[in-house]
Design a protein around this motif. Structure first.
Motif, PDB file in Angstrom:
ATOM      1  N   ALA A 106      24.371 -12.293  33.135  1.00 13.08           N
ATOM      2  CA  ALA A 106      23.766 -11.170  32.169  1.00 13.08           C
ATOM      3  C   ALA A 106      22.466 -11.634  32.130  1.00 13.08           C
ATOM      4  O   ALA A 106      21.376 -10.837  32.290  1.00 13.08           O
ATOM      5  CB  ALA A 106      24.656 -10.929  30.988  1.00 13.08           C
ATOM      6  N   ARG A 107      22.156 -12.743  31.802  1.00 10.75           N
ATOM      7  CA  ARG A 107      20.728 -13.437  31.572  1.00 10.75           C
ATOM      8  C   ARG A 107      19.920 -12.949  32.817  1.00 10.75           C
ATOM      9  O   ARG A 107      18.837 -12.683  32.684  1.00 10.75           O
ATOM     10  CB  ARG A 107      20.807 -14.848  30.858  1.00 10.75           C
ATOM     11  CG  ARG A 107      19.396 -15.275  30.422  1.00 10.75           C
ATOM     12  CD  ARG A 107      19.547 -16.683  29.995  1.00 10.75           C
ATOM     13  NE  ARG A 107      20.101 -17.656  30.517  1.00 10.75           N
ATOM     14  CZ  ARG A 107      21.310 -18.012  30.377  1.00 10.75           C
ATOM     15  NH1 ARG A 107      22.081 -17.767  29.465  1.00 10.75           N
ATOM     16  NH2 ARG A 107      21.665 -19.207  31.147  1.00 10.75           N
ATOM     17  N   SER A 108      20.418 -13.688  33.985  1.00  7.89           N
ATOM     18  CA  SER A 108      19.733 -13.663  35.220  1.00  7.89           C
ATOM     19  C   SER A 108      19.546 -12.273  35.677  1.00  7.89           C
ATOM     20  O   SER A 108      18.278 -11.922  36.264  1.00  7.89           O
ATOM     21  CB  SER A 108      20.375 -14.254  36.237  1.00  7.89           C
ATOM     22  OG  SER A 108      20.594 -15.711  35.732  1.00  7.89           O
ATOM     23  N   LEU A 109      20.406 -11.391  35.407  1.00  8.58           N
ATOM     24  CA  LEU A 109      20.284  -9.844  35.926  1.00  8.58           C
ATOM     25  C   LEU A 109      19.556  -8.940  34.906  1.00  8.58           C
ATOM     26  O   LEU A 109      19.355  -7.856  35.306  1.00  8.58           O
ATOM     27  CB  LEU A 109      21.575  -9.472  36.545  1.00  8.58           C
ATOM     28  CG  LEU A 109      22.044 -10.263  37.366  1.00  8.58           C
ATOM     29  CD1 LEU A 109      23.493  -9.739  37.957  1.00  8.58           C
ATOM     30  CD2 LEU A 109      21.214 -10.340  38.878  1.00  8.58           C
ATOM     31  N   SER A 110      19.339  -9.680  33.680  1.00  4.48           N
ATOM     32  CA  SER A 110      18.771  -8.721  32.661  1.00  4.48           C
ATOM     33  C   SER A 110      19.825  -7.334  32.335  1.00  4.48           C
ATOM     34  O   SER A 110      19.411  -6.286  32.138  1.00  4.48           O
ATOM     35  CB  SER A 110      17.378  -8.218  32.879  1.00  4.48           C
ATOM     36  OG  SER A 110      16.335  -9.445  32.940  1.00  4.48           O
ATOM     37  N   ILE A 111      21.172  -7.855  32.156  1.00  2.61           N
ATOM     38  CA  ILE A 111      22.174  -6.752  31.959  1.00  2.61           C
ATOM     39  C   ILE A 111      22.720  -6.967  30.541  1.00  2.61           C
ATOM     40  O   ILE A 111      22.977  -8.411  30.146  1.00  2.61           O
ATOM     41  CB  ILE A 111      23.056  -6.731  32.871  1.00  2.61           C
ATOM     42  CG1 ILE A 111      22.439  -6.142  34.430  1.00  2.61           C
ATOM     43  CG2 ILE A 111      24.195  -5.567  32.444  1.00  2.61           C
ATOM     44  CD1 ILE A 111      23.546  -6.413  35.659  1.00  2.61           C
ATOM     45  N   PRO A 112      22.561  -5.968  29.621  1.00  3.77           N
ATOM     46  CA  PRO A 112      23.279  -6.388  28.314  1.00  3.77           C
ATOM     47  C   PRO A 112      24.843  -6.998  28.531  1.00  3.77           C
ATOM     48  O   PRO A 112      25.413  -6.226  29.160  1.00  3.77           O
ATOM     49  CB  PRO A 112      23.443  -4.960  27.660  1.00  3.77           C
ATOM     50  CG  PRO A 112      22.236  -4.105  28.365  1.00  3.77           C
ATOM     51  CD  PRO A 112      22.297  -4.591  29.814  1.00  3.77           C
ATOM     52  N   LEU A 113      25.134  -7.960  27.729  1.00  4.15           N
ATOM     53  CA  LEU A 113      26.394  -8.234  27.707  1.00  4.15           C
ATOM     54  C   LEU A 113      27.268  -7.558  26.562  1.00  4.15           C
ATOM     55  O   LEU A 113      26.841  -7.776  25.568  1.00  4.15           O
ATOM     56  CB  LEU A 113      26.377 -10.115  27.779  1.00  4.15           C
ATOM     57  CG  LEU A 113      27.572 -10.864  27.569  1.00  4.15           C
ATOM     58  CD1 LEU A 113      28.371 -10.450  28.995  1.00  4.15           C
ATOM     59  CD2 LEU A 113      27.332 -12.073  27.308  1.00  4.15           C
ATOM     60  N   LEU A 114      28.506  -7.036  26.931  1.00  2.00           N
ATOM     61  CA  LEU A 114      29.203  -6.592  26.139  1.00  2.00           C
ATOM     62  C   LEU A 114      30.473  -7.317  26.013  1.00  2.00           C
ATOM     63  O   LEU A 114      31.534  -6.902  26.656  1.00  2.00           O
ATOM     64  CB  LEU A 114      29.748  -5.109  26.395  1.00  2.00           C
ATOM     65  CG  LEU A 114      29.801  -4.211  25.358  1.00  2.00           C
ATOM     66  CD1 LEU A 114      29.099  -4.111  23.969  1.00  2.00           C
ATOM     67  CD2 LEU A 114      30.032  -2.718  25.814  1.00  2.00           C
ATOM     68  N   ALA A 115      30.642  -8.404  25.157  1.00  2.00           N
ATOM     69  CA  ALA A 115      31.883  -9.261  25.138  1.00  2.00           C
ATOM     70  C   ALA A 115      32.738  -8.756  24.172  1.00  2.00           C
ATOM     71  O   ALA A 115      33.696  -9.992  23.803  1.00  2.00           O
ATOM     72  CB  ALA A 115      31.205 -10.456  25.172  1.00  2.00           C
TER      73      ALA A 115
END
Length: 233
Positions: free
Chosen positions: A147-156
């Motif tokens: 998520a950090r590398s691809l700049s995608i929000p993480l919904l955990a």
């Protein structure tokens, strides 16, 4: 710890201590904890069914998915489950080798970065009992750096494992589906993103991912994709 600080710390460690291959302990290559030979042996899943990730002679849709489309729109499977991925995944999943998990996430970034971009990344959660036993959630440990590398929000925290299930690896295909039926639920309130990607380490029959996808679709998500490190052929 701040994500940027973590990345700088890792870069400094790599400069001071050159990487070593996690498989054979030879000198790492390309800035990875994997040597040249092991890197060249990676079983990339270049041609696969677009719906389930099953390796095929050419990218297409397999007969099973044409006959009975799965609840996921696409599956991006980075590798076929074989050497050396079949050495790294068990070490990460069952033997607390978090370095193997970081390596798998690093290797997966390029392939998953080319997949249709979701609004959020949702790791497949562990049941709280298994989480206590293992001490960490392997899908979440993969999802964080991706998520950090691809700049995608993480919904955990919205997809929850409602009940403990038997390990899928111990069951045949039909039993896997029964095992995870109604195993997931939605936690918290508020709308979910329209398009999410479910992340897991290994996909065999897809029963777990499909059960989670159905739960998300029933809760208002309009598109669910599956992202996995490896696909068992």
């Amino acid at each position: 710890m701040d994500a940027g600080l973590v990345d700088r710390w890792r870069s400094a460690c790599r400069w001071l201590l050159p990487p070593r291959c996690l498989i054979c302990r030879e000198t790492g290559a390309y800035g990875l904890d994997l040597c040249v030979n092991c890197t060249q042996s990676l079983p990339w899943n270049h041609a696969a069914c677009v719906r389930c990730g099953l390796p095929l002679p050419a990218p297409d849709e397999c007969g099973t998915c044409l006959t009975a489309p799965p609840p996921v729109t696409t599956t991006a499977a980075v590798f076929v489950y074989g050497f050396p991925v079949d050495r790294l995944v068990p070490r990460f999943k069952f033997h607390q080798d978090l370095a193997a998990g970081r390596l798998l996430a690093d290797l997966a970034t390029g392939t998953l970065g080319r997949a249709p971009r979701p609004d959020a990344l949702v790791p497949i959660p562990l049941h709280e009992g298994r989480l206590r036993d293992r001490g960490y959630d392997q899908a979440l440990e993969l999802a964080r750096p991706l998520a950090r590398s691809l700049s995608i929000p993480l919904l955990a925290d919205r997809l929850a494992r409602l009940r403990a299930t038997a390990p899928q690896s111990e069951l045949h295909a039909v039993a896997r589906q029964r095992n995870v039926a109604r195993a997931f639920g939605i936690a918290g309130a508020g709308p979910l993103p329209a398009h999410v990607a479910l992340l897991d380490d290994v996909m065999t029959t897809g029963a777990t991912l499909h059960a989670a996808a159905r739960t998300l679709l029933a809760a208002g998500v309009t598109r669910v994709d599956a992202w996995v490190i490896a696909r068992v052929p």
